[in-house]
Design a protein around this motif. Sequence first.
Motif: not given
Length: 233
Positions: A116-143
Motif C-alpha cells: 500500500t502506498p504511504p500517506t501523509l497526514s498533517l500533524v502541525s500548522q503554525d502561523t506567524t504574521t507580519n502586518g497582513n502577511a501570514c507565514v504558515v509552517t506545515l508539517r506532515f507525518k508519513p504513514s
Amino acid sequence: MAQKWYQKAGVQAAIVGALALIIVTLIPVALKVPRLESGNAELSRKLGEKTAEVQRLETLLAPFRTIALERYTGPENEALMKLASQIESLQALDREKTLKIEKLQSQLDKTSEQATPPTLSLVSQDTTTNGNACVVTLRFKPSKNQPLGQLRFNADLPIGTSVRITDFWPTLAGGPYLTGDGSKIIGEDGTGAMLRYSLTAAGYPTMELKLSGPSKVRISGEYIPEPIILDVK
C-alpha cells in the motif's frame, strides 16, 4: 376398705415416670419423621434429574455408537474408544490447519500493507504574521518510515479572493531535501501554487506557505488522501 395396688402413691409415680419416658422418647422420633420425608423427596428429585441426564447423554451418544459399530469391529466400548481417538486426531489436524491459515493471513496482510502506498497526514500548522502577511509552517507525518521519493504539494486559495500566495518552499526542519528547476510554480494570479521536491531520507515533510493576508487554503498532494482545508488567520 383396702387400697388397690394401682392407687398406691409409689405405683402411680412409677406409671407417670414411665409415661413421661415414653413421651420423651417418642417426641424426637416424631420430629424426625417430617425431616426424613423431606430428605427422601429431595433424594427422589435428584435421582430423577440424574436419570434424565443419563437419558439425554444416551440420546447424544446414540449416533456415535452407531458410527463406531459400523466402522470398527469388537466390543462396543472398544469401538467407541477408537472413534473418540480418531475424532481427537481430526481435531488436532483442524487446529493445525487453522494456525497455518491464520499465519498465511497475517503474512498476506503484512504484504498488502507493504504494497500500500504511504500517506501523509498533517500533524502541525503554525502561523506567524507580519502586518497582513501570514507565514504558515506545515508539517506532515508519513504513514511509513521509508523514503517517499518525489513529493508534490498544491496550495489553492478560494476563487475571487484578493489574497495572493507569495512563496511556497520546504524547510530543513523536515530533513535535508533536493530541489530543481520547476520545484516551485506560483500561478500568475497568485491564487494557486505547486511545490515539488524530494527528501534525501525518511522524514517529516515540512514547508512554509506565505500569503499576503489571512485566507482559507486548500492543500492537496499525491500522498494526501483527502484535501486539507486550512483557515489561516
